[in-house]
Write an enzyme that holds these catalytic residues in place. Structure first.
Site, PDB file in Angstrom:
ATOM      1  N   SER A 121       0.825  -1.270  -0.050  1.00  0.00           N
ATOM      2  CA  SER A 121      -0.033   0.033  -0.057  1.00  0.00           C
ATOM      3  C   SER A 121       0.786   1.261   0.223  1.00  0.00           C
ATOM      4  CB  SER A 121      -0.937   0.129   1.258  1.00  0.00           C
ATOM      5  OG  SER A 121      -1.816  -1.026   1.234  1.00  0.00           O
ATOM      6  N   THR A 186      -1.813   3.993   3.540  1.00  0.00           N
ATOM      7  CA  THR A 186      -2.492   4.527   2.451  1.00  0.00           C
ATOM      8  C   THR A 186      -2.763   6.145   2.721  1.00  0.00           C
ATOM      9  OG1 THR A 186      -3.235   2.379   1.818  1.00  0.00           O
ATOM     10  CG2 THR A 186      -4.486   4.490   1.352  1.00  0.00           C
ATOM     11  N   ASP A 314     -18.840   4.077  16.825  1.00  0.00           N
ATOM     12  CA  ASP A 314     -18.013   4.076  15.745  1.00  0.00           C
ATOM     13  C   ASP A 314     -18.852   4.523  14.136  1.00  0.00           C
ATOM     14  OD1 ASP A 314     -15.894   2.833  17.027  1.00  0.00           O
ATOM     15  OD2 ASP A 314     -17.079   1.087  16.756  1.00  0.00           O
ATOM     16  N   HIS A 349      -5.891 -10.378   4.131  1.00  0.00           N
ATOM     17  CA  HIS A 349      -4.762 -10.884   4.799  1.00  0.00           C
ATOM     18  C   HIS A 349      -4.936 -11.938   5.935  1.00  0.00           C
ATOM     19  CE1 HIS A 349      -1.667  -8.376   2.885  1.00  0.00           C
ATOM     20  NE2 HIS A 349      -2.188  -7.190   3.412  1.00  0.00           N
ATOM     21  N   ASP A 386      -5.457  -0.043  -4.671  1.00  0.00           N
ATOM     22  CA  ASP A 386      -4.026  -0.034  -4.812  1.00  0.00           C
ATOM     23  C   ASP A 386      -3.270  -1.207  -5.133  1.00  0.00           C
ATOM     24  OD1 ASP A 386      -4.774  -1.461  -2.483  1.00  0.00           O
ATOM     25  OD2 ASP A 386      -3.567  -0.182  -1.045  1.00  0.00           O
ATOM     26  N   HIS A 387      -3.908  -2.418  -4.998  1.00  0.00           N
ATOM     27  CA  HIS A 387      -3.287  -3.794  -5.645  1.00  0.00           C
ATOM     28  C   HIS A 387      -4.340  -4.955  -5.146  1.00  0.00           C
ATOM     29  CE1 HIS A 387      -3.155  -4.649  -1.184  1.00  0.00           C
ATOM     30  NE2 HIS A 387      -2.577  -3.438  -0.973  1.00  0.00           N
TER      31      HIS A 387
END
Ligand SMILES: *[C@@H]1O[C@H](CO)[C@@H](O)[C@H](O)[C@H]1NC(C)=O
Ligand SMILES: *[C@@H]1O[C@H](CO)[C@@H](O)[C@H](O)[C@H]1NC(C)=O
Ligand SMILES: [Zn+2]
Length: 507
Positions: A121, A186, A314, A349, A386-387
């Site tokens: 990132s 990022t 949140d 991940h 980004d990827h």
């Protein structure tokens, strides 16, 4: 004909205005179309054709720019999320589009970095925010600086700035919104120069040798960082000392004694802004956009929680995005806003596909929420990633099957089932017992934390190297078609918005 068009329209539209549509859908009988009828496909395709040929090219100046970034949001992730989200609204799912998939122009960006074939990132953020490709693990520095090279960072000659700086120089308001720590790679790539993405607070810097400015410090004291009007996300711990607690009782992480939150307020006041610091949702929602010109919102000590695990304090990505736009819209020269859905990546991940799809759905909702607040003729909206990641979407399940479940046509050659979504590598690897694959039929796919199967055992699933999609709408959105290097993006955005040192449509 009118009926067919309505049906076709329903079929084609994205998830725009979900509330209206779900009401509409509950009043009609599902399915509302018949895919076995050739008219359905012909009308649908003709409708797309009509909308394309009647879509005039917009060559106005982009007064506002919103760049949305789904971290690790591969094309596979988009396809799976359509089904995940569509089924929540009673559709089969595959036939739908996410909000931004309905944008008129799309392209593909190549994501490799200067040193590695697969991006992280940091190097990728540097590419799509500053226009220069970099080395993995570095932000805001050219490829001349290797990861960890503090001297190269301090030198200044290899520092690169981009959209955030160019927008500020043009007198535009600027903002960064993320679901990760605001100092994570990022968001950091939009304002910082760091030879290592891990140097988020002073405590992360090497204990010996040259001292480099950490990323949190650069957000508050840096030339670009300190001029960002709106900063919303997580990562509070990086802004105050280890031996102090915040109002929620969490410890800070800094060792230099700096109270960067206090410093941020003083700095903003000295720049003539009316600043406000907030740390939970109510305070953010209550903020009057006619009063405050600058907001620092740090809603969590670390990354913000996954949407599926979030609490009442949140704010959602949509809520943060809308508040940022309400405040920035008051700027007479327009604004540049960078919004990251950052937890798609962290979920991948962990091979927790359910969370990855849900975070992608949250990004799609944030795009939709933003579109409601801006004038589309003078606002360029770009959505990209980004990827990629290693998740695949495979098998031949029946239409409308649970995207997070088992492939339901045939078992594998070992006569055991397999999941529709699986990963090339990651923590979801399960060792074979007595030469037999783990029987997935016994697993609980409803669990938020279910780790999807992976072929190769790696503690953290890796990124993927193929291109990412780019979706664009608004002034000069047609520039984003084709296949190009990822660092082309800010050059095209700057051209559309008449900012930055390169070619613009005003010169
Ligand atoms: C696939 O394997 C599972 C578990 O062994 C079994 O229950 C199921 O009947 C099998 N399905 C098919 C289509 O063979
Ligand atoms: C999932 O894992 C996280 C920690 O990674 C934990 O906080 C959460 O309670 C778990 N959720 C469920 C439903 O098990
Ligand atoms: Zn990642």
């Amino acid at each position: 004909m009118a009926l067919f068009l309505t049906v076709t329209f329903l079929f084609l539209v994205s998830f725009l205005n979900v509330s209206t549509r779900s009401i509409h859908l509950s009043n009609s009988q599902a399915p509302t179309f018949d895919e076995r009828n050739k008219d359905h496909w012909n009308l649908q395709a003709q409708w797309i054709l009509r909308s394309k040929i009647s879509n005039p090219v917009n060559t106005r100046v982009a007064k506002n720019v919103i760049l949305f970034l789904g971290d690790g949001m591969s094309i596979t992730t988009l396809a799976a999320t359509r089904v995940y989200l569509g089924q929540q609204y009673g559709h089969l799912g595959e036939e739908l589009k996410l909000s931004f998939e309905a944008f008129p122009y799309t392209g593909l960006a190549k994501t490799y970095c200067v040193d590695n074939n697969v991006a992280d990132s940091a190097c990728s953020g540097t590419a799509y925010l500053t226009g220069v490709k970099a080395n993995s693990g570095t932000v805001g520095l050219s490829g001349a600086v290797k990861r960890g090279d503090c001297k190269g960072q301090r030198d200044g000659f290899h520092s690169v700035t981009g959209l955030m700086d160019w927008a500020q120089r043009a007198g535009k308001g600027t903002g960064v919104v993320t679901t990760t720590r605001v100092t994570h790679a990022t968001p950091a790539a939009s304002y910082a120069h760091s030879a290592d993405r891990r140097w988020e607070a002073d405590a992360d810097l090497p204990k010996k040798g040259l001292r480099c400015d950490d990323i949190a410090t650069q957000l508050v004291r840096g030339r670009v960082g300190s001029r960002i009007d709106i900063v919303l996300g997580g990562g509070r711990k990086n802004f105050f000392p280890r031996n102090e607690r915040d109002l929620e009782g969490y410890h800070g992480y800094r060792t230099d004694g700096a109270d960067l939150i206090r410093e941020w307020i003083i700095k903003k006041e000295s720049l003539g802004a009316v600043p406000k610091y907030v740390y939970h949702k109510d305070a953010l929602m209550k903020l009057d956009p006619n009063v405050y010109t600058s907001v620092l919102g740090l809603f969590s000590p670390d990354h913000m929680p996954y949407h599926l695990e979030a609490g009442n304090d949140d704010p959602t990505l949509s809520e943060m995005t809308q508040k940022a736009i309400q405040i920035l819209s008051r700027r007479k020269n327009g604004f540049f806003l960078f919004v990251e859905g950052g937890r798609i990546d962290t979920a991948h991940h962990e091979t927790k596909a359910r969370k990855a799809l849900d975070e992608t759905a949250e990004l799609a909702k944030a795009v939709e929420a933003a579109l409601r607040l801006v004038d589309p003729t003078e606002t360029l909206v770009v959505v990209t990633s980004d990827h990629s990641h290693t998740m695949t979407y495979s098998g031949y399940s029946k239409r409308g099957s649970d995207i997070l479940g088992l492939s339901n046509k045939l078992n594998a050659s070992d006569n055991l089932p397999y999941t529709t979504l699986s990963y090339a590598n990651g923590p979801g690897f399960r060792p074979h017992l007595k030469m037999k694959r783990h029987n997935l039929a016994l697993d609980n796919f409803k669990s938020l934390n279910y780790t999807y199967p992976a072929l190769v055992p790696i503690g953290r699933e890796t990124h993927g190297g193929e291109d990412v999609a780019v979706f664009a709408k608004g002034p000069w959105a047609h520039l984003f078609t084709g296949n190009y290097e990822q660092n082309f993006l800010p050059h095209a955005i700057a051209y559309a918005a008449c900012i930055g040192p390169g070619l613009t449509n005003c010169k």
